[in-house]
Design a protein around this motif. Structure first.
Motif, short mmCIF file in Angstrom:
data_model
loop_
_atom_site.label_atom_id
_atom_site.label_comp_id
_atom_site.label_asym_id
_atom_site.label_seq_id
_atom_site.Cartn_x
_atom_site.Cartn_y
_atom_site.Cartn_z
N LYS A 178 -23.70 60.72 -44.94
CA LYS A 178 -22.99 59.63 -44.29
C LYS A 178 -23.65 58.31 -44.64
CE LYS A 178 -25.48 60.58 -40.00
NZ LYS A 178 -25.31 61.06 -38.61
N GLY A 179 -22.90 57.25 -44.55
CA GLY A 179 -23.41 55.94 -44.90
C GLY A 179 -22.30 54.91 -44.90
N GLU A 180 -22.43 53.90 -45.75
CA GLU A 180 -21.47 52.82 -45.82
C GLU A 180 -21.16 52.50 -47.28
OE1 GLU A 180 -21.10 48.07 -44.59
OE2 GLU A 180 -22.72 49.32 -43.77
N PHE A 181 -19.87 52.42 -47.60
CA PHE A 181 -19.48 52.03 -48.95
C PHE A 181 -19.85 50.56 -49.18
CE2 PHE A 181 -16.29 55.50 -48.28
CZ PHE A 181 -16.68 56.31 -49.34
N LYS A 182 -20.37 50.29 -50.37
CA LYS A 182 -20.75 48.93 -50.74
C LYS A 182 -19.86 48.46 -51.88
CE LYS A 182 -24.46 49.14 -48.06
NZ LYS A 182 -24.61 48.35 -46.82
N TYR A 228 -18.67 56.15 -43.79
CA TYR A 228 -18.15 57.46 -44.16
C TYR A 228 -19.06 58.57 -43.67
CZ TYR A 228 -21.74 57.39 -47.81
OH TYR A 228 -22.95 57.34 -48.48
N ASP A 229 -18.49 59.74 -43.51
CA ASP A 229 -19.23 60.96 -43.17
C ASP A 229 -18.48 62.13 -43.78
OD1 ASP A 229 -20.48 63.17 -42.06
OD2 ASP A 229 -20.65 62.30 -40.06
N VAL A 274 -14.84 55.00 -40.75
CA VAL A 274 -14.70 53.96 -39.72
C VAL A 274 -14.76 52.61 -40.41
CG1 VAL A 274 -15.82 52.80 -37.79
CG2 VAL A 274 -15.65 55.29 -37.79
N LYS A 275 -13.86 51.71 -39.99
CA LYS A 275 -13.83 50.34 -40.50
C LYS A 275 -13.72 49.38 -39.32
CE LYS A 275 -13.23 46.86 -43.42
NZ LYS A 275 -14.33 46.36 -44.30
#
Length: 852
Positions: A391-395, A404-405, A452-453
């Motif tokens: 999981k993390g965050e799109f850059k 995302y996960d 999640v956004k």
């Protein structure tokens, strides 16, 4: 500006990081009990933060638009039981836990019931991921759980828990099938250092049920950017007995039979041997700012419990076929001269002499078991799971800023059934007495992608938009028992076939059944103003068995002022029939008006079941409404919530339908085998609707008192279930069990006191009147009185590392409601098995804890 939402002071970066645990896998909260011993002595109120029920940033339970309970890891260990379910049930007002003596496979697990619904109406998560179901299906499930297939929570040790979150609200639109009553999320410890070792020993006041448990937890670093947290528990628990001698067994003894056991039949908790559980939780920060995680478990135990006594004079299909007028005798060589032995009116010595006078080629089971026999039912339960994800965050790019996960989970539960001290009567003198009756295996694979956004929308806070997809495959397998457990022997025309009490699964019923489904959801949460929060969730699911379903949930909270808030929710939900429920098959022995009968549980698609009105299972469908009030002023935390849950087409076990000799003959001619000994059959069916409504009240208050810190907690539930539609397939008795077996009123009050080196708590448990039922027999059901128990524990902190605790459950050894005296001798039991406080009485324990 007032701070009405306690998580607002968090920086945006922390908010994003916390929300990255989209499916509830990470929480960064502590409760008062999770502090180190020296801190715990001085602590004041510590806020509890929940992530269950929302896909936005975690929020305080007072700011949640739905009722959530949180129990910290240390609090879970303040309990003498060898598992944590009893403590959860005393903390959560509408959650009940039942143990089932003499209940076939249901004896091997401990189901929970939330808000009066069956155990498989509550979704269970581990670190936010869907937990697999147990392979056991409860056919003697205490009325409310008949036919249920829920997860086995007894494999989850308290020492592995960081906290437990209980969402008391329908959530199928958020999490999918099974969340009609709510969600329980078990959060594993994630510390990268330190640990705990516990040794616990306890026993019931009656001198039985002795338990010894060793548990340990250790946190270790995984390089400098991760952690591995391991937990282990090993325990052994002796059986208990709350039995009286049966009248028929005592009559045999009075007639001179010295081979009858005392008691001949045991009502009590089963023996649990070599119960070992290992849980692991690991996480690693990645170079891209994300995180990889993995967790899972291996659990195994052997369980052995009691069964019904087989009278050596009249047990049908074994000793006699005419109610005890004569002993059934078979000819083992064909030499002849093997007439049945008349025994009516004879004493034991006269019967023995008549049996001894038989020719050597003549056999009766009285020769093998002159005192009758009582089978023991048991099994080996193995439970494993593994979850892997990142999981993390799109850059950058189109998905810039999207959290995302991605995860995959595999869970497997295997139940191997065994029968001891029994016979396959149709094999005559060649029968073994111990049998491997076969296995149930439940295998589930789930893959999810969650996102999640946070979207600026000109509101008080950014709009939270969560969306994702899920794919699941569920497999249920029946493995045939050893041949002797189901074999049709040479004497089947006179005696019953299959291991008596629980015939083994036959090869023609063995096999594997699978089902796949996929889901897509969107979940939007908005803080319109500083005081108004709203959320909408919609979920679509497609099953390759019954088709599609779409459900929604709408929630909101309005903060009236700093102290008061209103919250409400409405939702639709569903519970898909499990593959096991659609395909399970077995034969059990149960009481009917005090007489033992063999009952077959058949798949609803079986020709025998169809003959009696069965149809293919369809999903349960629900509609839920809730309205609550929250108060958080002057060191008080009080919530009051009203709920109503309408469930249509509920799945449960049908009433028993008699099978006539003509029907058996016709079905055998059509190729249906293995039904020679059946007297009746049941099946799982969608046959009734229910309306459940209730009120939950939770209140907490803390103050300085008695030269220390005092905390008070009250939990109360009123719950009422009404069966609004049913037919003769369900029957009046099962309706009464659904409506009346659980107490309509239940409450606990806990006082916890903390000093410098000492902590103590006293808890009062109240259970209102309920329907007392024994042996699932409509002939033994009456209204039972209310019950009260007292629990207590004292812990002394020798230093920062060593703690010694002594405590008791049911401190005053109060007895549950007793069976009427005239029933006790018939059943061999003393108490109603539906007693919400259990039948075993007071239990005391000593525990030593070492923290490092």
């Amino acid at each position: 500006m007032k701070n009405h939402n306690n998580y607002h002071p968090l920086s945006r970066a922390i908010k994003y990081a916390l929300a990255a645990s989209l499916t509830l896998g990470v929480t960064a909260t502590a409760t008062a009990q999770e502090a180190a011993p020296d801190t715990a002595k001085k602590e004041q109120a510590v806020e509890k933060i929940a992530v269950v029920g929302t896909r936005s940033a975690p929020r305080s339970i007072g700011d949640s638009p739905v009722p959530v309970d949180i129990i910290g890891g240390e609090e879970l260990n303040k309990n003498g039981n060898s598992d944590m379910l009893n403590l959860i049930s005393t903390t959560v007002p509408s959650l009940n836990v039942h143990a089932q003596p003499i209940s076939d496979a249901a004896t091997l697990i401990r189901p929970i019931n939330l808000r009066g619904l069956s155990s498989d109406s509550t979704l269970v998560l581990l670190n936010g991921k869907r937990r697999h179901r147990a392979s056991v299906i409860s056919f003697l499930g205490g009325g409310i759980n008949d036919g249920a297939q829920g997860p086995d929570l007894s494999v989850i040790p308290g020492i592995a828990m960081k906290q437990v979150e209980i969402l008391r609200d329908g959530a199928a639109a958020q999490y999918g099938s099974d969340a009609i009553a709510g969600v329980v999320n078990f959060v594993l410890k994630d510390a990268s250092d330190g640990g705990t070792i516990e040794i616990k020993h306890g026993e019931y006041y009656a001198g039985d049920g002795t338990s010894t448990e060793i548990a340990a937890n250790v946190g270790m670093p995984l390089t400098k950017d991760g952690f591995v947290n391991l937990s282990m528990q090993y325990k052994n628990v002796d059986a208990t007995s709350r039995s009286v001698q049966r009248d028929d067994a005592q009559g045999l003894i009075d007639a001179g039979n010295t081979s009858v056991l005392t008691p001949a039949q045991v009502w009590g908790a089963p023996e649990i041997k070599d119960d070992i559980t290992i849980f692991a939780n690991a996480g690693l920060d990645l170079d891209n700012g994300g995180q990889a995680y993995m967790f899972g478990n291996y659990s195994e135990r052997d369980v052995r419990g009691g069964f019904y006594f087989r009278n050596p004079h009249n047990r049908g299909g074994v000793f006699s076929n005419d109610g005890g007028e004569t002993l059934e005798v078979v000819d083992t060589t064909g030499a002849g001269g093997c007439a049945n032995v008349p025994i009516s009116g004879l004493d034991h010595q006269q019967i023995t002499s008549a049996v001894n006078a038989l020719p050597t080629n003549c056999f009766t089971f009285f020769q093998m078991f002159p005192g009758g026999f009582t089978p023991n039912f048991g099994g080996n339960i193995t439970d494993t799971s593994l979850a892997i994800g990142t999981k993390g965050e799109f850059k950058g790019g189109y998905f810039d800023g999207v959290l995302y996960d991605f995860s995959g989970v595999v869970g497997r539960s295997e139940s191997m059934f065994q029968l001891f001290n029994s016979v396959n009567a149709s094999l005559g003198p060649d029968t073994p007495t111990d049998f491997d009756a076969g296995k149930y295996i439940q295998l589930e694979k789930t893959f999810t992608a969650d996102f999640v956004k946070y979207v600026p929308a000109g509101l008080y806070e950014d709009l939270t938009v969560a969306f994702g997809a899920q794919w699941t495959e569920e497999t249920f397998e029946i493995v045939a028992g050893e041949q002797a457990s189901w074999e049709v022997g040479p004497y089947v025309d006179q005696l019953s076939n299959g291991s008596n009490g629980f015939p083994g699964f036959q090869p023609q019923t063995a096999g594997t059944s699978s089902r796949r489904n996929y889901a897509a959801y969107v979940d939007i949460e908005a803080e319109f103003t500083e005081d108004l929060l709203g959320a909408l969730a919609v979920r679509f699911e497609d099953y390759d068995s019954f088709g599609t379903t779409t459900n929604y949930k709408l929630t909101g909270q309005y903060r009236i002022n700093d102290d008061w808030a209103l919250r409400a929710s409405t939702s639709t939900g569903f519970r898909a029939p499990t593959v096991g429920q659609a395909n399970v098959s077995n034969v059990r022995t149960e009481l009917n008006q005090g007489v033992l009968v063999d009952v077959g549980v058949l798949p609803p698609t079986n020709p025998v079941a169809i003959l009696k009105g069965a149809t293919e299972l369809t999903p349960e469908e629900s509609t839920s409404y809730a309205l609550g009030l929250v108060y958080t002023g002057y060191d008080f935390f009080v919530t009051a919530d009203y709920y109503r849950i309408d469930v249509d087409d509920r799945i449960s076990q049908s009433a028993a339908f008699e099978i006539t000799p003509e029907e058996i003959a016709a079905l055998k001619a059509a190729g249906v085998r293995g039904i020679d000994s059946l007297t009746s059959i049941t099946y799982l069916t969608n046959d009734f609707d229910t309306r459940t409504q209730g009120i939950d009240i939770v209140a907490n208050y803390a103050m300085d008192a008695f030269n220390g810190r005092s905390s008070f907690a009250l939990a109360y539930n009123w719950n009422d279930t009404e069966v609004t539609r049913f037919s003769d397939i369900t029957g009046e008795f099962r309706v009464s069990r659904l409506e009346d077996d659980l107490p309509k009123h239940r409450a606990t009050f806990t006082w916890t006191q903390t000093w410098d080196d000492l902590t103590a708590f006293v808890r009062t448990n109240y259970y209102g009147t309920y329907q007392g039922v024994h042996a699932d027999d409509p002939g033994f059901a009456v209204k039972a009185t209310w019950e009260v128990t007292l629990d207590a524990e004292v812990s002394y902190y020798i230093n920062d590392s060593f703690i010694v605790s002594v405590g008791a459950q049911n401190l005053l050894d109060n007895d549950p409601a007793e069976l009427p005296a005239e029933w006790q001798g018939i059943l061999g039991g003393k108490y109603f098995e539906t007693s919400p406080m259990g039948i075993n009485g007071g239990y005391y324990y000593l525990k030593g804890t070492y923290k490092f």
